[in-house]
Design a protein around this motif. Sequence first.
Motif, PDB file in Angstrom:
ATOM      1  N   VAL A  63      -1.153  -7.973 -11.228  1.00 53.14           N
ATOM      2  CA  VAL A  63      -1.484  -7.259 -10.280  1.00 53.14           C
ATOM      3  C   VAL A  63      -0.264  -7.665 -10.315  1.00 53.14           C
ATOM      4  CG1 VAL A  63      -2.448  -7.468  -7.654  1.00 53.14           C
ATOM      5  CG2 VAL A  63      -3.932  -7.760  -9.440  1.00 53.14           C
ATOM      6  N   ALA A  64       0.216  -6.369 -10.099  1.00 48.10           N
ATOM      7  CA  ALA A  64       2.287  -5.906  -9.785  1.00 48.10           C
ATOM      8  C   ALA A  64       2.401  -5.036  -8.315  1.00 48.10           C
ATOM      9  CB  ALA A  64       3.323  -5.236 -10.255  1.00 48.10           C
ATOM     10  N   TYR A  65       3.128  -5.903  -7.286  1.00 46.13           N
ATOM     11  CA  TYR A  65       3.439  -5.077  -5.902  1.00 46.13           C
ATOM     12  C   TYR A  65       4.879  -5.002  -5.681  1.00 46.13           C
ATOM     13  CZ  TYR A  65       4.002  -3.411  -1.519  1.00 46.13           C
ATOM     14  OH  TYR A  65       4.215  -3.579  -0.158  1.00 46.13           O
ATOM     15  N   PHE A  66       5.211  -3.653  -5.623  1.00 47.70           N
ATOM     16  CA  PHE A  66       6.941  -2.870  -5.585  1.00 47.70           C
ATOM     17  C   PHE A  66       7.299  -1.938  -3.757  1.00 47.70           C
ATOM     18  CE2 PHE A  66       5.217  -3.136 -10.011  1.00 47.70           C
ATOM     19  CZ  PHE A  66       6.211  -3.499 -10.671  1.00 47.70           C
ATOM     20  N   ASP A  67       7.886  -2.865  -4.255  1.00 49.57           N
ATOM     21  CA  ASP A  67       7.888  -2.383  -2.495  1.00 49.57           C
ATOM     22  C   ASP A  67       7.655  -0.444  -1.618  1.00 49.57           C
ATOM     23  OD1 ASP A  67       8.488  -4.731  -1.263  1.00 49.57           O
ATOM     24  OD2 ASP A  67      10.629  -5.202  -1.325  1.00 49.57           O
ATOM     25  N   ALA A  68       8.662  -0.153  -3.262  1.00 50.56           N
ATOM     26  CA  ALA A  68       8.092   1.666  -2.987  1.00 50.56           C
ATOM     27  C   ALA A  68       7.203   2.054  -3.704  1.00 50.56           C
ATOM     28  CB  ALA A  68      10.049   2.289  -3.916  1.00 50.56           C
ATOM     29  N   GLU A  73      -2.761  -2.029 -10.123  1.00 51.15           N
ATOM     30  CA  GLU A  73      -3.446  -3.085 -10.739  1.00 51.15           C
ATOM     31  C   GLU A  73      -3.988  -2.697 -12.422  1.00 51.15           C
ATOM     32  OE1 GLU A  73      -7.337  -5.181 -10.146  1.00 51.15           O
ATOM     33  OE2 GLU A  73      -6.787  -4.184  -7.564  1.00 51.15           O
ATOM     34  N   GLY A  74      -3.944  -3.456 -13.339  1.00 49.81           N
ATOM     35  CA  GLY A  74      -4.128  -2.694 -14.240  1.00 49.81           C
ATOM     36  C   GLY A  74      -3.845  -3.862 -15.633  1.00 49.81           C
ATOM     37  N   ILE A  75      -4.194  -3.842 -16.894  1.00 50.34           N
ATOM     38  CA  ILE A  75      -4.953  -4.973 -17.926  1.00 50.34           C
ATOM     39  C   ILE A  75      -3.182  -4.753 -18.998  1.00 50.34           C
ATOM     40  CG2 ILE A  75      -7.077  -5.244 -17.761  1.00 50.34           C
ATOM     41  CD1 ILE A  75      -6.521  -3.575 -20.165  1.00 50.34           C
ATOM     42  N   ILE A  76      -2.770  -5.813 -19.532  1.00 52.11           N
ATOM     43  CA  ILE A  76      -1.633  -5.994 -19.827  1.00 52.11           C
ATOM     44  C   ILE A  76      -2.411  -5.410 -21.415  1.00 52.11           C
ATOM     45  CG2 ILE A  76      -0.749  -7.770 -22.077  1.00 52.11           C
ATOM     46  CD1 ILE A  76      -0.367  -9.489 -19.256  1.00 52.11           C
ATOM     47  N   VAL A  77      -1.008  -4.078 -22.391  1.00 55.78           N
ATOM     48  CA  VAL A  77      -1.668  -3.854 -23.034  1.00 55.78           C
ATOM     49  C   VAL A  77      -0.462  -3.997 -24.372  1.00 55.78           C
ATOM     50  CG1 VAL A  77      -2.829  -2.435 -21.780  1.00 55.78           C
ATOM     51  CG2 VAL A  77      -0.680  -2.070 -22.362  1.00 55.78           C
ATOM     52  N   LYS A 142      -5.620  -0.806  17.830  1.00 54.76           N
ATOM     53  CA  LYS A 142      -6.084  -0.209  16.867  1.00 54.76           C
ATOM     54  C   LYS A 142      -5.405   0.022  15.907  1.00 54.76           C
ATOM     55  CE  LYS A 142     -10.135   2.646  18.893  1.00 54.76           C
ATOM     56  NZ  LYS A 142     -11.155   2.040  17.751  1.00 54.76           N
ATOM     57  N   ILE A 143      -5.370  -0.485  14.278  1.00 55.29           N
ATOM     58  CA  ILE A 143      -3.964  -0.226  13.789  1.00 55.29           C
ATOM     59  C   ILE A 143      -3.739   0.979  13.779  1.00 55.29           C
ATOM     60  CG2 ILE A 143      -3.659  -0.996  11.246  1.00 55.29           C
ATOM     61  CD1 ILE A 143      -5.390  -3.378  11.453  1.00 55.29           C
ATOM     62  N   VAL A 144      -2.234   1.439  13.019  1.00 60.21           N
ATOM     63  CA  VAL A 144      -2.373   2.670  12.868  1.00 60.21           C
ATOM     64  C   VAL A 144      -1.876   2.532  12.068  1.00 60.21           C
ATOM     65  CG1 VAL A 144      -0.942   4.805  13.055  1.00 60.21           C
ATOM     66  CG2 VAL A 144      -0.722   3.659  14.747  1.00 60.21           C
ATOM     67  N   ASP A 145      -0.900   1.877  11.245  1.00 60.46           N
ATOM     68  CA  ASP A 145      -0.728   1.714   9.617  1.00 60.46           C
ATOM     69  C   ASP A 145      -0.459  -0.154   9.148  1.00 60.46           C
ATOM     70  OD1 ASP A 145       1.912   1.560  10.290  1.00 60.46           O
ATOM     71  OD2 ASP A 145       1.952   4.115  10.169  1.00 60.46           O
ATOM     72  N   ILE A 146      -0.148  -0.217   8.078  1.00 62.98           N
ATOM     73  CA  ILE A 146       0.086  -1.834   8.147  1.00 62.98           C
ATOM     74  C   ILE A 146       0.913  -1.585   5.950  1.00 62.98           C
ATOM     75  CG2 ILE A 146      -1.869  -1.851   6.575  1.00 62.98           C
ATOM     76  CD1 ILE A 146      -2.018  -4.913   8.159  1.00 62.98           C
ATOM     77  N   SER A 147       1.616  -2.333   6.403  1.00 60.88           N
ATOM     78  CA  SER A 147       2.471  -2.569   5.438  1.00 60.88           C
ATOM     79  C   SER A 147       3.007  -4.303   5.209  1.00 60.88           C
ATOM     80  CB  SER A 147       4.496  -2.602   5.305  1.00 60.88           C
ATOM     81  OG  SER A 147       4.467  -3.283   6.305  1.00 60.88           O
ATOM     82  N   ILE A 148       2.744  -5.573   4.081  1.00 55.98           N
ATOM     83  CA  ILE A 148       2.750  -6.134   4.361  1.00 55.98           C
ATOM     84  C   ILE A 148       4.115  -7.328   4.663  1.00 55.98           C
ATOM     85  CG2 ILE A 148       2.630  -6.476   1.068  1.00 55.98           C
ATOM     86  CD1 ILE A 148       5.155  -7.274   1.127  1.00 55.98           C
ATOM     87  N   SER A 149       4.493  -6.698   5.373  1.00 51.86           N
ATOM     88  CA  SER A 149       5.769  -7.168   6.484  1.00 51.86           C
ATOM     89  C   SER A 149       5.437  -6.762   8.534  1.00 51.86           C
ATOM     90  CB  SER A 149       7.109  -6.187   6.185  1.00 51.86           C
ATOM     91  OG  SER A 149       7.010  -4.615   6.538  1.00 51.86           O
ATOM     92  N   ASP A 193      -1.210  -9.675  -3.672  1.00 46.78           N
ATOM     93  CA  ASP A 193      -2.833  -8.639  -4.053  1.00 46.78           C
ATOM     94  C   ASP A 193      -3.812  -8.873  -3.524  1.00 46.78           C
ATOM     95  OD1 ASP A 193      -2.103 -11.855  -3.092  1.00 46.78           O
ATOM     96  OD2 ASP A 193      -4.436 -11.931  -4.691  1.00 46.78           O
ATOM     97  N   GLN A 194      -3.416  -9.080  -1.951  1.00 50.66           N
ATOM     98  CA  GLN A 194      -4.306  -8.551  -0.382  1.00 50.66           C
ATOM     99  C   GLN A 194      -4.419  -7.696  -0.112  1.00 50.66           C
ATOM    100  OE1 GLN A 194      -4.406 -12.187   1.125  1.00 50.66           O
ATOM    101  NE2 GLN A 194      -5.698 -13.631  -0.473  1.00 50.66           N
ATOM    102  N   PHE A 195      -3.249  -6.804  -0.598  1.00 51.51           N
ATOM    103  CA  PHE A 195      -2.701  -6.045   0.486  1.00 51.51           C
ATOM    104  C   PHE A 195      -3.336  -4.627   0.088  1.00 51.51           C
ATOM    105  CE2 PHE A 195       0.576  -2.767   1.233  1.00 51.51           C
ATOM    106  CZ  PHE A 195       0.477  -2.555   2.526  1.00 51.51           C
ATOM    107  N   ASP A 196      -4.666  -4.307   0.608  1.00 48.25           N
ATOM    108  CA  ASP A 196      -5.203  -3.365  -0.019  1.00 48.25           C
ATOM    109  C   ASP A 196      -6.487  -2.581   1.768  1.00 48.25           C
ATOM    110  OD1 ASP A 196      -7.510  -4.535   0.431  1.00 48.25           O
ATOM    111  OD2 ASP A 196      -7.235  -4.362  -1.622  1.00 48.25           O
ATOM    112  N   GLU A 197      -6.483  -0.983   1.150  1.00 48.59           N
ATOM    113  CA  GLU A 197      -7.221  -0.527   2.641  1.00 48.59           C
ATOM    114  C   GLU A 197      -8.077  -1.605   2.976  1.00 48.59           C
ATOM    115  OE1 GLU A 197      -6.556   0.723  -0.466  1.00 48.59           O
ATOM    116  OE2 GLU A 197      -5.481   2.233  -0.298  1.00 48.59           O
ATOM    117  N   ASN A 198      -9.015  -2.708   1.799  1.00 45.16           N
ATOM    118  CA  ASN A 198      -9.759  -3.275   2.333  1.00 45.16           C
ATOM    119  C   ASN A 198      -9.274  -5.121   3.429  1.00 45.16           C
ATOM    120  OD1 ASN A 198     -11.912  -2.613   1.071  1.00 45.16           O
ATOM    121  ND2 ASN A 198     -10.708  -3.298  -0.508  1.00 45.16           N
ATOM    122  N   VAL A 199      -8.246  -4.354   3.805  1.00 41.58           N
ATOM    123  CA  VAL A 199      -7.041  -6.272   4.293  1.00 41.58           C
ATOM    124  C   VAL A 199      -7.259  -6.087   5.807  1.00 41.58           C
ATOM    125  CG1 VAL A 199      -5.314  -5.334   5.300  1.00 41.58           C
ATOM    126  CG2 VAL A 199      -4.844  -6.714   4.322  1.00 41.58           C
TER     127      VAL A 199
END
Length: 201
Positions: A63-68, A73-77, A142-149, A193-199
Amino acid sequence: MQLQRKISAKPQERRRHARVKLALLGRYMLEDRREFPCQTIDVSAGGLALTAPVVGALGERVVAYFDALGRIEGIIVRHYEHGFAMTATLTAAKRDKLVNQLMWLVNRKTLGLPEDRRHERITPKEVNTTIRLADKTLIPAKIVDISISGAAVTCAKQAPMGAMVQVGRRRARVVRTFDQGMALEFALPLSFDQFDENVIL
């Protein structure tokens, strides 16, 4: 003729997703939950190549995360001397979004445009939460939107700028107020790694 068709098909297959050379700093997590810093070499809607200090096993989930770009998610190939290549396992909607993000990043770099936002923002599935003020008052929000910060919320009552509040179970500071709502910055950022729509806050 058959051999010629085979040879000509290979470049087309490789170029199914156009690769963009971008140097983006981020973090990645291997299956054993160890996290490391990384930098992209190139990115496409189908995968990305990373410069990384620790290389996982071929076929290992990462699982990789980039601000931009957000969470990928993926697998090493494939292994490189100083990194690895991974697939990008995305829904059709996320794939389209990534293509748009890559186009924006390339155009921003070419035209010298400023970055529009520090972190990717999403709307979680569960938008209902509560804000606990310093005087212990609980306010439905109510949450309008969310980021990791941080997060933007709508609520009936606002706290003053700079005030510390609790949104759900997380401590946060009020950094901006707007009509019927507030922008909050978390005291501690969310785990990528927990930052997705299910947070859930």
